[in-house]
Design an enzyme around this catalytic site. Structure first.
Site, PDB file in Angstrom:
ATOM      1  N   ASP A 276      92.095 -70.083  37.317  1.00  0.00           N
ATOM      2  CA  ASP A 276      91.381 -68.845  37.054  1.00  0.00           C
ATOM      3  C   ASP A 276      92.416 -67.738  36.947  1.00  0.00           C
ATOM      4  O   ASP A 276      93.617 -67.979  37.074  1.00  0.00           O
ATOM      5  CB  ASP A 276      90.324 -68.577  38.120  1.00  0.00           C
ATOM      6  CG  ASP A 276      90.878 -68.620  39.515  1.00  0.00           C
ATOM      7  OD1 ASP A 276      92.115 -68.743  39.659  1.00  0.00           O
ATOM      8  OD2 ASP A 276      90.098 -68.531  40.466  1.00  0.00           O
TER       9      ASP A 276
ATOM     10  N   ASP B 146      87.626 -70.069  43.846  1.00  0.00           N
ATOM     11  CA  ASP B 146      87.523 -69.330  45.099  1.00  0.00           C
ATOM     12  C   ASP B 146      86.085 -69.106  45.554  1.00  0.00           C
ATOM     13  O   ASP B 146      85.831 -68.869  46.719  1.00  0.00           O
ATOM     14  CB  ASP B 146      88.261 -67.989  45.006  1.00  0.00           C
ATOM     15  CG  ASP B 146      87.960 -67.261  43.713  1.00  0.00           C
ATOM     16  OD1 ASP B 146      86.966 -67.625  43.051  1.00  0.00           O
ATOM     17  OD2 ASP B 146      88.700 -66.336  43.361  1.00  0.00           O
TER      18      ASP B 146
ATOM     19  N   ASP C  71      82.246 -72.641  42.956  1.00  0.00           N
ATOM     20  CA  ASP C  71      83.378 -73.428  42.484  1.00  0.00           C
ATOM     21  C   ASP C  71      83.511 -74.743  43.242  1.00  0.00           C
ATOM     22  O   ASP C  71      84.280 -75.615  42.850  1.00  0.00           O
ATOM     23  CB  ASP C  71      84.686 -72.637  42.652  1.00  0.00           C
ATOM     24  CG  ASP C  71      84.810 -71.536  41.622  1.00  0.00           C
ATOM     25  OD1 ASP C  71      84.284 -71.728  40.507  1.00  0.00           O
ATOM     26  OD2 ASP C  71      85.398 -70.494  41.925  1.00  0.00           O
TER      27      ASP C  71
HETATM   28  P1  ATP Z   1      88.531 -65.525  37.534  1.00  0.00           P
HETATM   29  O1  ATP Z   1      87.516 -66.619  37.383  1.00  0.00           O
HETATM   30  O2  ATP Z   1      89.658 -65.608  36.597  1.00  0.00           O
HETATM   31  O3  ATP Z   1      88.956 -65.244  38.933  1.00  0.00           O
HETATM   32  P2  ATP Z   1      86.982 -63.245  37.610  1.00  0.00           P
HETATM   33  O4  ATP Z   1      87.240 -63.129  39.043  1.00  0.00           O
HETATM   34  O5  ATP Z   1      87.236 -62.067  36.790  1.00  0.00           O
HETATM   35  O6  ATP Z   1      87.771 -64.312  36.940  1.00  0.00           O
HETATM   36  P3  ATP Z   1      84.254 -63.243  38.145  1.00  0.00           P
HETATM   37  O7  ATP Z   1      84.578 -62.807  39.505  1.00  0.00           O
HETATM   38  O8  ATP Z   1      83.228 -64.265  37.908  1.00  0.00           O
HETATM   39  O9  ATP Z   1      85.506 -63.768  37.423  1.00  0.00           O
HETATM   40  O10 ATP Z   1      83.915 -61.942  37.331  1.00  0.00           O
HETATM   41  C1  ATP Z   1      83.416 -62.001  36.037  1.00  0.00           C
HETATM   42  C2  ATP Z   1      82.943 -60.651  35.625  1.00  0.00           C
HETATM   43  O11 ATP Z   1      81.902 -60.229  36.481  1.00  0.00           O
HETATM   44  C3  ATP Z   1      83.998 -59.575  35.700  1.00  0.00           C
HETATM   45  O12 ATP Z   1      84.672 -59.438  34.492  1.00  0.00           O
HETATM   46  C4  ATP Z   1      83.188 -58.338  35.979  1.00  0.00           C
HETATM   47  O13 ATP Z   1      82.764 -57.738  34.804  1.00  0.00           O
HETATM   48  C5  ATP Z   1      81.996 -58.861  36.731  1.00  0.00           C
HETATM   49  N1  ATP Z   1      82.147 -58.651  38.168  1.00  0.00           N
HETATM   50  C6  ATP Z   1      83.125 -59.080  38.955  1.00  0.00           C
HETATM   51  N2  ATP Z   1      82.932 -58.713  40.217  1.00  0.00           N
HETATM   52  C7  ATP Z   1      81.783 -58.003  40.244  1.00  0.00           C
HETATM   53  C8  ATP Z   1      81.035 -57.351  41.252  1.00  0.00           C
HETATM   54  N3  ATP Z   1      81.410 -57.343  42.525  1.00  0.00           N
HETATM   55  N4  ATP Z   1      79.898 -56.733  40.896  1.00  0.00           N
HETATM   56  C9  ATP Z   1      79.487 -56.764  39.637  1.00  0.00           C
HETATM   57  N5  ATP Z   1      80.140 -57.341  38.645  1.00  0.00           N
HETATM   58  C10 ATP Z   1      81.283 -57.964  38.922  1.00  0.00           C
END
Ligand code: ATP
Length: 879
Positions: free
Chosen positions: A329, A595, A599
């Site tokens: 990720d 994480d 997952d």
């Molecule tokens: P990775 O899988 O590479 O760690 P990531 O952490 O960006 O990616 P997610 O955490 O699933 O993946 O986040 C995906 C999307 O969801 C982000 O691009 C953001 O727009 C939205 N997002 C992330 N965290 C929040 C949150 N706490 N509240 C609302 N939307 C969120």
């Protein structure tokens, strides 16, 4: 008293607690009274029974049998030398068992140490303040704050449930999740909907629970009581070693039988032949192999931990070594997870965007700044500087990686508002209106296209994007939060710089033949920009979105998976599992990072599941094989390097140990075929196998990663530890050269003493003793050279450096000290049937040692030339 049937105030009063939690004095008193919250392993096998196991395994039984035969023969035919052999075999059994026992103990200590590296911490309310404590310090009456992804630290009664959902699989084995409530319940404990149990996992929502049982009093503790703790897994490598040991033991017995029959045919006398048969068997059986392998796996896991990869089972050490594909990720693994809001774009003054960012947010101010998820804390810090309002939260639909958004219902300044923040792809379709020129207008196609363009432009700078929206309500919704018909409030772009070490780790992966695919929940353009920055992307990206991935036929997805510059964006955990499964079906050895709670399945499914130690949830950590203590991608690469090294090291010391079997065997063949006095006695063989060979072999197992280990392609999946190439090198090349030395030494002394074929010598004659000692010295001298050649199957000792493995030098020093004791002390002489050698014998043996070193250097050079630079080190035949 049934804790599940009580009202909240009764729960608190019965456990002498309060909605503010316990105070410090209570905690100290209860900790003294109830003890720490730990599961003690009651039925840990006693030391004695474990020691006994080392005397009763397959090989030990074989040796007992041999010893028994010796004693029986001595009884029937006294004076044939079998008593001494019987005693020697008993000594071997004893030495082996003690040695294995010590190694097993050290292995366990190493693993125990690793466990301590990952503390289990949990949030509690004490003195009315939220603090994080070690789970071991939880006491009855504590008010624990559970959040999605937590592992439940003790048994407790729920007093607040915000869609608190737990999975009791670790306790009951049933994998269905259960939604808990805080209402009283009249049924029994197992059925209740308001109790949580130690060891289970919070897979959704959150809540507060009052602890009523800790440690061994918990349901989990009771089971531990019955089953006696954790069962240790056996890794495939250990199974294979066992297999190898058994095969070799079978070969040894067959060889022994052959020599016996041959001896009989050549008319050498029954007891003589019997003695030799046993000698051959003992010479060939690799007694100490399994414990040495286990120890070197454990040592490797300790080295991995030093490099921030905590291995949860020895199994993973080896699986890591064969990984050829990493699905990683982005956020926190490739980037630093240090977020700051870089830009806000809003169709109005941005006040509403900041309001959403501030209140649709679970970060909380704390004494040391803002506490919570890095994305949320960044939004909180930014927004808190710009809006000053008070809000009351009435409902929440928490963020999850599938929906990719979060919604809350708040009362702010008397207005009832739904606030939504999340990925543009999921928030924009819910927006029906947008502020324009002082008013609010419908969001038509043209305006939507304009918004999408802005989103792309901001994301293209590598910013992690958050879309913000809201709507007003007339009355509190009774069921789901209404998320349709929102007013678009703005985009916030967060910067999260890449980790500096990642670029070089990716270069290493490339040269090691390991492909890296980014599978992220973030937007495609953001992912592509970061990928380009860290060097994962060269040229145009091929971006596959989660939605496409779900609808694409498998055959097409398999084709896409072969493309370079592939990035999976906006992936849900389900999409991720799908990709991982296909990669595994294609024959790849896959490591996957993760994480979140969702997952867990992908982490379990992959060959190596990698969870994050800092930012990851307990659920992910439980499912993973390794946990990165620093969340850093580079640490995975280090772990792979160690994994590859341990496999290579085990092979190296097997080559080393097997090589000396040939100079042990050839004297027997010569004796039987040519009728010369036996050049090497059984006691001398034992001196090598269980004495001088031991320490250098151990040191080979601890060799640090050779410089070329990450320049070789991954080990083919089906490749065994013992290949034909390894055996050929050990037996037919190194072993024969050693045999040359020891027979050379033997004949030199014999001839010098005036012996002529087919003259026989008395076993106690000085000439005979000196000749056999020279043969033994030949093995020792060439094994010293051999230990250097066995440090790598391909790399020249000049490249590795003679002095670069300190432990090896210590091993050689011990080997030589032992040799001196055997050859030059009266005690050693008496036990092993030796006599002191003059310097001339050593001078004769020296060129043989140099010959072995030189010949293997030439072999390495030829190999390098033949394999060429195109396939550096590709040689599964030998190494
Ligand atoms: P990775 O899988 O590479 O760690 P990531 O952490 O960006 O990616 P997610 O955490 O699933 O993946 O986040 C995906 C999307 O969801 C982000 O691009 C953001 O727009 C939205 N997002 C992330 N965290 C929040 C949150 N706490 N509240 C609302 N939307 C969120």
């Amino acid at each position: 008293m049934k804790i599940q049937a009580l009202a909240h105030d009764e729960v608190f009063s019965s456990l002498l607690s309060s909605p503010r939690g316990l105070d410090d004095g209570d905690v100290a008193r209860r900790l003294a009274e109830y003890g720490p919250n730990e599961i003690r392993q009651l039925h840990v096998r006693s030391m004695l029974s474990r020691l006994t196991a080392h005397f009763t395994h397959f090989l030990a039984l074989l040796l007992w049998f041999a010893a028994g035969l010796c004693f029986l023969s001595e009884y029937l035919h006294p004076g044939e030398g079998l008593l001494r052999l019987g005693v020697a075999i008993l000594a071997i059994i004893l030495i082996n068992a003690l040695f294995s026992f010590i190694q097993e103990y050290r292995t366990e200590k190493a693993i125990e140490e690793l466990r301590k590296l990952l503390p289990f911490r949990i949030a509690v309310l004490r003195n009315g303040v939220e603090t994080e404590v070690d789970a071991g310090e939880i006491v009855p009456g504590d008010l624990v704050l559970l959040r999605e992804g937590d592992k439940v630290p003790a048994d407790g009664r729920v007093v607040l449930s915000n869609r608190l959902t737990v999975n009791n699989a670790p306790l009951t084995g049933e994998s269905d999740s259960r939604l808990l409530s805080d209402a009283p319940w009249e049924g029994d404990v197992a059925e209740s909907h308001n109790l949580v149990f130690a060891g289970t996992l919070v897979v959704g929502g959150g809540g507060q629970v009052v602890v009523y049982a800790t440690g061994m009093a918990t349901e989990f503790g009771k089971i531990a009581h019955i089953t006696g703790g954790v069962v240790q897994e056996v890794s495939p490598l250990q199974v294979e070693i066992l297999r190898v040991t058994r095969i070799v033991a079978a070969i040894a017995v067959a060889c022994g039988a052959c020599f016996f029959v041959m001896g009989e045919l050549f008319g050498r006398g029954f007891w003589n032949n019997f003695l030799f048969a046993i000698g051959i068997i003992i010479a060939l059986v690799p007694e100490g192999l399994l414990p040495t392998v286990t120890l070197s796996l454990a040592m490797a896991s300790r080295r991995m931990a030093r490099r921030n990869a905590l291995v949860k089972s020895l199994n993973a050490v080896e699986a890591l070594g064969s990984v050829d594909m990493i699905c990683t990720d982005k956020t926190g693994t490739l980037t630093q997870n240090l977020m700051t809001v870089k830009s806000l774009w809003s169709p109005d003054d941005g006040a509403m965007a900041c309001t959403v960012a501030l209140f649709c947010n679970n970060a909380t101010p704390s004494s040391d700044g803002v506490r919570g998820d890095p994305t949320e804390t960044a939004l909180y810090r930014y927004a808190a500087e710009r809006v000053r309002l008070d809000a009351e939260r009435l409902d929440e639909a928490p963020f999850d990686a599938d929906r990719k958004r979060m919604a809350t219902v708040n009362r702010i300044d008397g207005r009832l508002l739904v606030l939504v923040k999340g990925a543009a792809e999921t928030v924009l379709p819910l927006c029906g209106r947008i502020p324009r020129e002082g008013g609010i207008v419908a969001l038509d196609c043209a305006l939507t296209t304009e918004l999408e363009g802005r989103h792309r432009a901001m994301a293209g700078q590598g910013l992690r994007m958050m879309a913000l929206a809201y709507r007003e309500l007339d009355q509190l919704p009774s069921q789901e939060i209404p998320e349709q018909g929102l007013v678009f409030a703005g985009f916030m772009g967060l910067e999260d710089p890449p980790r500096p070490e990642v670029a070089s780790a990716l270069r290493q992966c490339r040269s090691a033949g390991i492909r890296v695919i980014m599978i992220t929940g973030d937007a495609g353009p953001t992912a592509a920009a970061i990928a380009r920055e860290i060097g994962l992307l060269e040229g145009e990206p091929v971006i596959i979105q989660g939605k496409e991935c779900a609808t694409m036929p498998d055959s097409q997805l398999r084709r896409e998976l072969k493309q370079d510059n592939l990035i999976f964006a906006r992936m849900s955990p389900q999409n991720k599992i799908h990709v991982v499964s296909l990669l595994m079906e294609e024959g790849h050895r896959v490591a996957v990072t993760g994480d979140g709670v969702n997952d867990a399945s992908a982490l379990k499914k992959a060959h190596v599941g990698v969870a994050m130690g800092l930012s990851g949830t307990s659920v992910a950590r439980e499912a993973a094989d390794i946990v990165l203590l620093d969340d850093n991608f580079a640490s995975i690469v280090h772990a792979i390097e160690e994994g590859r090294t341990v496999f290579q090291n085990i092979r190296n010391f097997i080559t080393y140990i097997f090589a000396s079997n040939i100079p042990e065997l050839i004297p027997y063949i010569a004796y039987i075929l040519f009728g010369i006095p036996l050049p090497l006695t059984i006691m001398q063989i034992l001196a090598v196998d269980l004495g001088t060979d031991m320490f250098p072999a151990l040191a080979l197992g601890s060799e640090s990663p050779p410089p070329d280990i990450m320049r070789r392609p991954p080990r083919p999946k089906a490749e065994r530890l013992l290949t034909g190439g390894v055996l050929t090198r050990a037996y037919l090349f190194l072993g024969l050269l050693e045999a040359l030395a020891c027979m050379g030494g033997y004949f030199y002394v014999m001839q010098g003493g005036g012996w002529e074929w087919p003259q026989t010598l008395a076993p106690s004659s000085t000439l005979y003793l000196r000749a056999t000692t020279a043969c033994l010295a030949g093995i020792i001298a060439t094994q010293v050279a051999n230990v250097f050649t066995c440090r790598s199957p391909h790399l020249s000792i000049v490249t590795l450096g003679f002095l670069s493995n300190r432990l090896l030098l210590v091993g050689i020093a011990l080997e030589l000290a032992l040799a001196l004791l055997i050859i030059y002390t009266p005690g050693g002489n008496a036990i092993f049937g030796c006599a002191p050698l003059g310097p001339d014998v050593w001078l004769l043996l020296l060129p043989f040692a140099l010959l072995l070193l030189g010949a293997d250097e030439v072999r390495k050079l030829v190999h390098k030339r033949l394999s060429g630079s195109a396939s550096v080190g590709r040689d599964s035949a030998v190494g």
